[in-house]
Design a protein around this motif. Structure first.
Motif, PDB file in Angstrom:
ATOM      1  N   ASN A 132      -6.405  -0.152  -0.483  1.00 49.79           N
ATOM      2  CA  ASN A 132      -6.509  -1.337   0.360  1.00 49.79           C
ATOM      3  C   ASN A 132      -5.299  -2.226   0.108  1.00 49.79           C
ATOM      4  O   ASN A 132      -4.411  -1.880  -0.670  1.00 49.79           O
ATOM      5  CB  ASN A 132      -7.825  -2.074   0.094  1.00 49.79           C
ATOM      6  N   GLY A 133      -5.256  -3.375   0.782  1.00 50.81           N
ATOM      7  CA  GLY A 133      -4.138  -4.291   0.629  1.00 50.81           C
ATOM      8  C   GLY A 133      -4.353  -5.522   1.480  1.00 50.81           C
ATOM      9  O   GLY A 133      -5.393  -5.682   2.128  1.00 50.81           O
ATOM     10  N   LEU A 134      -3.360  -6.402   1.483  1.00 50.27           N
ATOM     11  CA  LEU A 134      -3.503  -7.699   2.144  1.00 50.27           C
ATOM     12  C   LEU A 134      -2.688  -7.821   3.431  1.00 50.27           C
ATOM     13  O   LEU A 134      -2.781  -8.835   4.123  1.00 50.27           O
ATOM     14  CB  LEU A 134      -3.071  -8.804   1.181  1.00 50.27           C
ATOM     15  N   SER A 135      -1.906  -6.805   3.771  1.00 46.58           N
ATOM     16  CA  SER A 135      -0.968  -6.938   4.886  1.00 46.58           C
ATOM     17  C   SER A 135      -1.644  -7.213   6.220  1.00 46.58           C
ATOM     18  O   SER A 135      -1.172  -8.047   7.000  1.00 46.58           O
ATOM     19  CB  SER A 135      -0.121  -5.661   5.008  1.00 46.58           C
ATOM     20  N   LYS A 136      -2.727  -6.525   6.498  1.00 53.35           N
ATOM     21  CA  LYS A 136      -3.280  -6.554   7.853  1.00 53.35           C
ATOM     22  C   LYS A 136      -4.298  -7.678   8.042  1.00 53.35           C
ATOM     23  O   LYS A 136      -4.106  -8.568   8.872  1.00 53.35           O
ATOM     24  CB  LYS A 136      -3.908  -5.195   8.189  1.00 53.35           C
TER      25      LYS A 136
ATOM     26  N   ALA B  65       0.824  -1.212   0.000  1.00 52.72           N
ATOM     27  CA  ALA B  65       0.000   0.000   0.000  1.00 52.72           C
ATOM     28  C   ALA B  65       0.855   1.257   0.000  1.00 52.72           C
ATOM     29  O   ALA B  65       0.440   2.290  -0.524  1.00 52.72           O
ATOM     30  CB  ALA B  65      -0.941  -0.013   1.204  1.00 52.72           C
ATOM     31  N   LYS B  66       2.062   1.188   0.569  1.00 53.59           N
ATOM     32  CA  LYS B  66       2.935   2.363   0.573  1.00 53.59           C
ATOM     33  C   LYS B  66       3.257   2.806  -0.851  1.00 53.59           C
ATOM     34  O   LYS B  66       3.202   3.998  -1.166  1.00 53.59           O
ATOM     35  CB  LYS B  66       4.235   2.065   1.325  1.00 53.59           C
ATOM     36  N   GLN B  67       3.607   1.852  -1.714  1.00 50.23           N
ATOM     37  CA  GLN B  67       3.889   2.243  -3.094  1.00 50.23           C
ATOM     38  C   GLN B  67       2.640   2.782  -3.773  1.00 50.23           C
ATOM     39  O   GLN B  67       2.716   3.745  -4.547  1.00 50.23           O
ATOM     40  CB  GLN B  67       4.447   1.074  -3.909  1.00 50.23           C
ATOM     41  N   ALA B  68       1.488   2.185  -3.463  1.00 46.07           N
ATOM     42  CA  ALA B  68       0.241   2.672  -4.057  1.00 46.07           C
ATOM     43  C   ALA B  68      -0.005   4.132  -3.678  1.00 46.07           C
ATOM     44  O   ALA B  68      -0.399   4.947  -4.522  1.00 46.07           O
ATOM     45  CB  ALA B  68      -0.924   1.797  -3.602  1.00 46.07           C
ATOM     46  N   ILE B  69       0.240   4.477  -2.419  1.00 49.54           N
ATOM     47  CA  ILE B  69       0.068   5.869  -1.976  1.00 49.54           C
ATOM     48  C   ILE B  69       1.051   6.784  -2.701  1.00 49.54           C
ATOM     49  O   ILE B  69       0.690   7.856  -3.187  1.00 49.54           O
ATOM     50  CB  ILE B  69       0.269   5.985  -0.452  1.00 49.54           C
ATOM     51  N   MET B  70       2.309   6.346  -2.775  1.00 52.71           N
ATOM     52  CA  MET B  70       3.321   7.188  -3.406  1.00 52.71           C
ATOM     53  C   MET B  70       3.005   7.401  -4.882  1.00 52.71           C
ATOM     54  O   MET B  70       3.200   8.505  -5.415  1.00 52.71           O
ATOM     55  CB  MET B  70       4.692   6.533  -3.255  1.00 52.71           C
TER      56      MET B  70
ATOM     57  N   TYR C 101      -3.296  -2.123  -3.303  1.00 50.18           N
ATOM     58  CA  TYR C 101      -3.992  -1.773  -4.544  1.00 50.18           C
ATOM     59  C   TYR C 101      -4.889  -0.566  -4.335  1.00 50.18           C
ATOM     60  O   TYR C 101      -5.256  -0.226  -3.205  1.00 50.18           O
ATOM     61  CB  TYR C 101      -4.810  -2.956  -5.082  1.00 50.18           C
ATOM     62  N   ILE C 102      -5.218   0.070  -5.453  1.00 53.38           N
ATOM     63  CA  ILE C 102      -6.166   1.189  -5.432  1.00 53.38           C
ATOM     64  C   ILE C 102      -7.277   0.942  -6.428  1.00 53.38           C
ATOM     65  O   ILE C 102      -7.098   0.253  -7.437  1.00 53.38           O
ATOM     66  CB  ILE C 102      -5.493   2.541  -5.759  1.00 53.38           C
ATOM     67  N   GLY C 103      -8.444   1.530  -6.134  1.00 61.79           N
ATOM     68  CA  GLY C 103      -9.494   1.759  -7.110  1.00 61.79           C
ATOM     69  C   GLY C 103      -9.594   3.265  -7.259  1.00 61.79           C
ATOM     70  O   GLY C 103      -9.708   3.988  -6.266  1.00 61.79           O
TER      71      GLY C 103
END
Length: 396
Positions: free
Chosen positions: A235-239, A101-106, A250-252
């Motif tokens: 969102n993402g799968l980490s948590k 998710a960090k890369q998605a935000i960046m 990932y993002i929508g």
């Protein structure tokens, strides 16, 4: 050689949460009995169907580059997930899968922000938001919150900070670090403000979406049609799936923005890990009830922490409704000497706990709120009980 570094890099600091986790690991490697309540990492093994999907992907030969935005069938699965869990309609062309998710935000920030743009951040915020905005040479604009309002902003407070330079609003629900969860009505009220400012984009971080403990369900702010074109749902799968090291986020997003994120990612890292993507399909297609056992266990730990923290004089706290953090106010200890150390801020208090009780926490300074510390309860009940026993002993 600092003068050889770019101004952009000199403008940001290291992640304090990662730094504290690293310090705890270093002390543990030296033989100290450290209990690490600093890191946002569940201690569960990922679900068996995820592990089996990864093994199958290896056997089936998924060893090569994928499309930059992710396998098409993974993006289709994410669209189905958004529809099933969030009542949101996205097309695969609006989905970008990234290395966490960090890369998605960046990707989003680099796509949207110019020098001197303003980004609204309700405080406390996840620390990387602030540093990422600064990296983009934009200005984080802090919106204060209060514990007695569960650290949430209201529409009037939001609108007060909007200017003609405001480009983006970033928030998380359930919230890291406070555990607060915005209700449907609260998000609807915020959406009424945003629809008056259609040029302002909204990054809604929902990575803790499944980790909440109350009767009401979580809501995505993109559900309100008037502002849907303004929202990036992250969102993402980490948590929820305990897949922190698999690095799938990932993002929508509006298609124009998704294309921009694909363009940036194509020049940075290309695709996310191919095996992790195949496993992600199994995770995302699974019934949310399949991970309820983890949520049930985290709720038990949350309730245990609420009981234990009540026994420590000087802690003020709200009841977290989601995530696996509690964010107590420890300012009653400021200007006091404890074990010969003068406590002047949350950094000093967090360091005291590490040095004297060998319990690692994170200073609220990392989240823009210096009166608090963040305590993660993503550890076993045995470790939680021992950690709070140690904290109580050194403070009493």
């Amino acid at each position: 050689m600092k003068n050889r570094l770019s101004h952009r890099l000199q403008n940001i600091s290291y992640s304090q949460t990662i730094a504290m986790a690293a310090k705890a690991r270093e002390l543990k490697n030296k033989g100290y009995d450290i209990i690490n309540l600093s890191i946002g990492e569940p201690d569960f093994i990922p679900p068996h169907f995820v592990l089996n999907a990864a093994k199958k992907a290896i056997d089936d030969g998924y060893h090569y580059y994928t499309p930059v935005s992710g396998y098409f069938d993974l993006r289709e699965a994410i669209c189905e997930k958004f529809n099933r869990d969030n009542n949101l309609k996205y097309l695969p062309s609006q989905i970008v899968v990234s290395t966490g998710a960090k890369q998605a935000i960046m990707n989003v920030l680099l796509s949207l922000l110019n020098k001197d743009d303003e980004v609204l951040l309700p405080v406390p915020y996840w620390g990387s938001y602030y540093q990422m905005v600064k990296f983009c040479e934009s200005h984080p604009i802090i919106i204060p919150t209060r514990m007695n309002n569960d650290f949430k902003i209201n529409p009037e407070e939001l609108e007060k900070y909007i200017t003609d330079k405001t480009k983006l609003f970033i928030f998380s629900t359930p919230c890291n670090p406070t555990g607060s969860v915005y209700t449907y009505e609260e998000l609807k009220n915020l959406s009424e403000i945003f629809k008056k400012y259609p040029k302002i984009m909204i990054l809604s971080d929902e990575i803790y979406e499944h980790i909440f403990y109350e009767e009401f369900t979580t809501t995505s702010i993109a559900i309100f049609p008037e502002i849907y074109p303004q929202v990036i749902t992250l969102n993402g799968l980490s948590k929820a799936f305990s897949m922190t090291g698999w690095r799938i986020g990932y993002i929508g997003a509006p298609e124009w923005l998704a294309k921009s994120c694909d363009k940036i990612q194509g020049q940075m890292t290309s695709c996310a890990n191919s095996i992790a993507q195949r496993a992600a399909i199994a995770a995302i297609k699974s019934d949310p009830n399949d991970i309820k056992y983890m949520i049930k266990e985290l709720k038990k730990r949350r309730d245990l922490v609420l009981c234990l923290i009540k026994e420590i004089d000087g802690f003020r706290f709200n009841k977290p409704n989601g995530t696996f953090y509690i964010f107590p106010d420890i300012s009653s200890f400021f200007e006091k000497k404890i074990h010969g150390k003068l406590i002047i801020n949350a950094d000093k208090f967090s360091n005291l706990l590490l040095e004297k009780s060998q319990v690692a926490t994170v200073s609220g300074n990392a989240f823009g709120y210096d009166k608090c510390i963040r305590i993660s309860y993503a550890s076993s009940e045995e470790k939680i009980i021992e950690a709070f026993t140690r904290i109580k002993n050194i403070l009493s």
